[in-house]
Design an enzyme around this catalytic site. Structure first.
Site, PDB file in Angstrom:
ATOM      1  N   HIS A 155       0.815  -1.213   0.000  1.00  0.00           N
ATOM      2  CA  HIS A 155       0.000   0.000   0.000  1.00  0.00           C
ATOM      3  C   HIS A 155       0.853   1.270   0.000  1.00  0.00           C
ATOM      4  CE1 HIS A 155       0.815   1.080   4.226  1.00  0.00           C
ATOM      5  NE2 HIS A 155       0.886  -0.234   4.426  1.00  0.00           N
ATOM      6  N   ASP A 156       0.422   2.246  -0.761  1.00  0.00           N
ATOM      7  CA  ASP A 156       1.009   3.589  -0.773  1.00  0.00           C
ATOM      8  C   ASP A 156       2.453   3.622  -1.264  1.00  0.00           C
ATOM      9  OD1 ASP A 156      -1.281   5.115   0.437  1.00  0.00           O
ATOM     10  OD2 ASP A 156      -0.894   3.721   2.083  1.00  0.00           O
TER      11      ASP A 156
END
Length: 230
Positions: A155-156
């Site tokens: 994620h991210d």
């Protein structure tokens, strides 16, 4: 850089002409990727290979060698190109030579890689994502990023232009790879770590703290061996 969420990309028309730049092993793997895509959704008419170094044989995997980057730039028809060059720096150099306005560079993602609109995955042009890769959510891949077999991206995470992940490399959540980074087979970048522009992480290395630009780092934990001349 212009990126689109993967869900904004539309499959091309059936029979759209495409060539592969790179007549080595990765080129043949990318040909396999395209054939797997066509088996799922017939899209590409693969014409053959280009490379600035001619292969030893006039055909590869049943397709012809068509010429150099200069020959490719001379094309008079719209033509999609997959740039199958494993080195980040070499891939960037090839792209800089492919200047014809007739050329386009689609993102090619293996049909079994899950990329739905709810994941918010952004891809730049020319990305290649091979079989077995797992991407979670809120991820940005820049232009001409290569994810080889079985890579994971959390994620991210942000992978800037021309980053290269070799098989089974792992980028954890909120990590950031600056332009032109290269991760060797089974290399790992842990959560939140930044890797500087043009740095190389050796096979099996684990990056647990930020790396500066243009270093080669190996080991567990990864340590820089040298600063490369610019």
């Amino acid at each position: 850089m212009t990126t689109l969420f993967f869900s904004d990309y539309e499959a091309g028309e059936t029979g759209a002409p495409l060539v592969i730049f790179g007549a080595g092993g990765l080129g043949r793997e990318v040909l396999l990727l395209i054939r797997q895509l066509n088996a799922s959704h017939p899209t590409w008419d693969v014409r053959g290979f280009y490379d600035d170094v001619a292969p030893a044989t006039p055909t590869l995997a049943g397709l012809p060698y068509l010429g150099t980057s200069a020959d490719l730039n001379a094309t008079a028809e719209p033509l999609a190109v997959a740039v199958a060059v494993g080195s980040s720096a070499s891939r960037a150099a090839v792209v800089s030579r492919l200047s014809s306005p007739h050329l386009s560079f689609p993102a090619l993602v293996h049909p079994q890689v899950v990329l739905g609109p709810e994941q918010r995955i952004a891809l730049g042009e020319g990305c290649l994502v091979q079989q077995g890769c797992i991407l979670t959510c809120d991820i940005s891949l820049g232009r001409f990023v290569l994810l080889n077999l079985g890579c994971t991206v959390g994620h991210d995470a942000v992978l800037e232009d021309f980053c290269s992940l070799m098989p089974h490399a792992n980028v954890s959540g909120a990590a950031r790879l600056a332009a032109g980074c290269y991760l060797g087979t089974n290399a790992t970048v842990i959560q939140g770590v930044r890797v500087g522009e043009g740095s190389i992480v050796g096979a099996g290395a684990v990056v647990v703290r930020d790396l500066p630009p243009h270093v080669t780092a190996v080991g567990v934990p990864a340590r820089a061996l040298k600063v490369e001349d610019k």
